[in-house]
Design a protein around this motif. Structure first.
Motif, PDB file in Angstrom:
ATOM      1  N   SER A  57       0.874  -1.171   0.000  1.00 25.86           N
ATOM      2  CA  SER A  57       0.000   0.000   0.000  1.00 25.86           C
ATOM      3  C   SER A  57       0.909   1.218   0.000  1.00 25.86           C
ATOM      4  N   VAL A  58       0.831   2.017  -1.048  1.00 27.58           N
ATOM      5  CA  VAL A  58       1.733   3.152  -1.208  1.00 27.58           C
ATOM      6  C   VAL A  58       1.332   4.265  -0.240  1.00 27.58           C
ATOM      7  N   ASP A  59       2.328   4.751   0.509  1.00 30.69           N
ATOM      8  CA  ASP A  59       2.123   5.878   1.416  1.00 30.69           C
ATOM      9  C   ASP A  59       3.435   6.637   1.534  1.00 30.69           C
ATOM     10  N   ALA A  60       3.578   7.483   2.530  1.00 37.55           N
ATOM     11  CA  ALA A  60       4.766   8.333   2.652  1.00 37.55           C
ATOM     12  C   ALA A  60       6.060   7.544   2.815  1.00 37.55           C
ATOM     13  N   SER A  61       5.984   6.305   3.296  1.00 39.95           N
ATOM     14  CA  SER A  61       7.212   5.531   3.510  1.00 39.95           C
ATOM     15  C   SER A  61       7.215   4.169   2.822  1.00 39.95           C
ATOM     16  N   HIS A  62       6.250   3.886   1.939  1.00 39.14           N
ATOM     17  CA  HIS A  62       6.186   2.594   1.236  1.00 39.14           C
ATOM     18  C   HIS A  62       5.931   2.814  -0.252  1.00 39.14           C
ATOM     19  N   GLU A  63       6.643   2.074  -1.078  1.00 39.79           N
ATOM     20  CA  GLU A  63       6.439   2.059  -2.525  1.00 39.79           C
ATOM     21  C   GLU A  63       6.343   0.612  -2.982  1.00 39.79           C
ATOM     22  N   HIS A  64       5.723   0.370  -4.119  1.00 44.20           N
ATOM     23  CA  HIS A  64       5.614  -0.989  -4.644  1.00 44.20           C
ATOM     24  C   HIS A  64       6.839  -1.396  -5.453  1.00 44.20           C
ATOM     25  N   THR A  65       7.636  -0.425  -5.908  1.00 50.47           N
ATOM     26  CA  THR A  65       8.842  -0.698  -6.678  1.00 50.47           C
ATOM     27  C   THR A  65       9.979   0.077  -6.038  1.00 50.47           C
ATOM     28  N   PHE A  66      11.072  -0.612  -5.725  1.00 51.17           N
ATOM     29  CA  PHE A  66      12.203   0.067  -5.100  1.00 51.17           C
ATOM     30  C   PHE A  66      13.482  -0.728  -5.315  1.00 51.17           C
ATOM     31  N   TYR A  67      14.594  -0.098  -4.998  1.00 47.66           N
ATOM     32  CA  TYR A  67      15.894  -0.753  -5.086  1.00 47.66           C
ATOM     33  C   TYR A  67      16.289  -1.242  -3.701  1.00 47.66           C
ATOM     34  N   GLN A  68      16.914  -2.397  -3.675  1.00 48.20           N
ATOM     35  CA  GLN A  68      17.274  -3.052  -2.424  1.00 48.20           C
ATOM     36  C   GLN A  68      18.723  -3.531  -2.516  1.00 48.20           C
ATOM     37  N   ILE A  69      19.388  -3.543  -1.385  1.00 49.14           N
ATOM     38  CA  ILE A  69      20.686  -4.205  -1.275  1.00 49.14           C
ATOM     39  C   ILE A  69      20.568  -5.207  -0.152  1.00 49.14           C
ATOM     40  N   GLU A  70      20.904  -6.440  -0.449  1.00 49.13           N
ATOM     41  CA  GLU A  70      21.014  -7.447   0.602  1.00 49.13           C
ATOM     42  C   GLU A  70      22.490  -7.711   0.823  1.00 49.13           C
ATOM     43  N   GLY A  71      22.845  -7.952   2.062  1.00 46.68           N
ATOM     44  CA  GLY A  71      24.235  -8.228   2.406  1.00 46.68           C
ATOM     45  C   GLY A  71      24.335  -9.487   3.232  1.00 46.68           C
ATOM     46  N   MET A  72      25.499 -10.094   3.170  1.00 45.78           N
ATOM     47  CA  MET A  72      25.701 -11.350   3.899  1.00 45.78           C
ATOM     48  C   MET A  72      27.171 -11.494   4.281  1.00 45.78           C
ATOM     49  N   MET A  73      27.376 -12.055   5.452  1.00 44.63           N
ATOM     50  CA  MET A  73      28.712 -12.448   5.896  1.00 44.63           C
ATOM     51  C   MET A  73      28.613 -13.867   6.432  1.00 44.63           C
ATOM     52  N   VAL A  74      29.450 -14.758   5.945  1.00 47.34           N
ATOM     53  CA  VAL A  74      29.519 -16.131   6.448  1.00 47.34           C
ATOM     54  C   VAL A  74      30.961 -16.397   6.844  1.00 47.34           C
ATOM     55  N   ASP A  75      31.156 -16.811   8.091  1.00 40.89           N
ATOM     56  CA  ASP A  75      32.504 -17.068   8.611  1.00 40.89           C
ATOM     57  C   ASP A  75      32.367 -17.940   9.853  1.00 40.89           C
ATOM     58  N   HIS A  76      33.435 -18.068  10.613  1.00 39.17           N
ATOM     59  CA  HIS A  76      33.397 -18.829  11.859  1.00 39.17           C
ATOM     60  C   HIS A  76      32.935 -17.927  13.009  1.00 39.17           C
ATOM     61  N   ASP A  77      32.078 -18.455  13.872  1.00 34.86           N
ATOM     62  CA  ASP A  77      31.695 -17.799  15.132  1.00 34.86           C
ATOM     63  C   ASP A  77      31.118 -16.392  14.947  1.00 34.86           C
ATOM     64  N   VAL A  78      30.269 -16.204  13.952  1.00 34.34           N
ATOM     65  CA  VAL A  78      29.605 -14.916  13.743  1.00 34.34           C
ATOM     66  C   VAL A  78      28.413 -14.830  14.701  1.00 34.34           C
ATOM     67  N   SER A  79      28.255 -13.682  15.343  1.00 35.79           N
ATOM     68  CA  SER A  79      27.202 -13.524  16.353  1.00 35.79           C
ATOM     69  C   SER A  79      26.320 -12.309  16.040  1.00 35.79           C
ATOM     70  N   VAL A  80      25.271 -12.147  16.839  1.00 36.92           N
ATOM     71  CA  VAL A  80      24.414 -10.969  16.731  1.00 36.92           C
ATOM     72  C   VAL A  80      25.227  -9.703  17.015  1.00 36.92           C
ATOM     73  N   ALA A  81      26.217  -9.797  17.887  1.00 34.37           N
ATOM     74  CA  ALA A  81      27.066  -8.634  18.181  1.00 34.37           C
ATOM     75  C   ALA A  81      27.785  -8.162  16.920  1.00 34.37           C
ATOM     76  N   HIS A  82      28.272  -9.102  16.093  1.00 34.17           N
ATOM     77  CA  HIS A  82      28.910  -8.728  14.830  1.00 34.17           C
ATOM     78  C   HIS A  82      27.907  -8.022  13.918  1.00 34.17           C
ATOM     79  N   LEU A  83      26.696  -8.556  13.853  1.00 33.44           N
ATOM     80  CA  LEU A  83      25.639  -7.972  13.024  1.00 33.44           C
ATOM     81  C   LEU A  83      25.359  -6.533  13.446  1.00 33.44           C
ATOM     82  N   VAL A  84      25.144  -6.301  14.742  1.00 30.13           N
ATOM     83  CA  VAL A  84      24.815  -4.964  15.245  1.00 30.13           C
ATOM     84  C   VAL A  84      25.989  -4.005  15.002  1.00 30.13           C
ATOM     85  N   TYR A  85      27.204  -4.455  15.260  1.00 28.08           N
ATOM     86  CA  TYR A  85      28.382  -3.603  15.036  1.00 28.08           C
ATOM     87  C   TYR A  85      28.478  -3.197  13.560  1.00 28.08           C
TER      88      TYR A  85
END
Length: 199
Positions: A57-85
């Motif tokens: 539903s299009v409003d001030a903060s939502h559009e039906h078409t947009f650009y996105q970036i997804e990111g990923m890190m895979v390694d040993h012993d990755v935690s939520v702390a790494h994500l937040v940092y």
């Protein structure tokens, strides 16, 4: 949850714009992450940019078409702390200052645990406005630790490797960066709006 269950839930949540030939316009860039894991293997650090289409539903903060970036890190012993940092460091670089963030639990079939990372609204400073729906916060980054079944499907042993993943809508990021109070301006084609960014 099996790999098939994860794929079905993801489709059920976001199957939106079907073409008459039976194809679906992509709703997120996650498939690029899977291809990256399969082709490159761990350790892995990647981003996957692309245009996506959702029945929003299009409003001030939502559009039906947009650009996105997804990111990923895979390694040993990755935690939520790494994500937040990582998220705080990335956002501080983009906004050129420290910003207030919060994590809320969120369900996304590719991560466990999953979170919604919100930023304090940079339009109103947290006082409340149409962009943040009067809450003072804007959802910016769905994220979480990569689900072990996602790793298994990509032939990565979750006993040896783990990681985090996130998705970032670039239009909402631009809104916060330049204090634009209506996301519809970004695709509206109004030259008066666009010319201010030429300087």
């Amino acid at each position: 949850m099996t790999a098939e269950d994860i794929a079905r839930v993801a489709r059920d949540m976001q199957d939106t714009f079907w073409l008459t030939d039976g194809n679906l316009l992509r709703t997120h860039t996650s498939p690029v992450q899977v291809r990256g894991m399969e082709k490159l293997g761990p350790p892995l650090r990647m981003i996957a940019p692309g245009r996506v289409f959702r029945n929003e539903s299009v409003d001030a903060s939502h559009e039906h078409t947009f650009y996105q970036i997804e990111g990923m890190m895979v390694d040993h012993d990755v935690s939520v702390a790494h994500l937040v940092y990582f998220m705080k460091t990335m956002l501080a670089a983009i906004f050129r200052r420290e910003i207030n963030v919060r994590l809320r639990p969120g369900f996304f079939p590719f991560v466990e645990p999953g979170f919604e990372l919100d930023v304090q609204c940079l339009i109103c400073g947290g006082a409340g406005c149409p962009v943040c729906k009067q809450s003072g916060w804007v959802e910016l980054l769905p994220c979480g630790l990569v689900h072990p079944n996602v790793l298994r499907m990509s032939r990565i042993d979750p006993e040896q490797w783990n990681g985090f993943a996130f998705g970032l809508g670039l239009t909402r990021l631009v809104m916060m960066r330049y204090a634009i109070d209506d996301i519809r301006q970004l695709q509206g084609g109004d030259l008066r709006f666009l010319r201010q960014f030429l300087n």
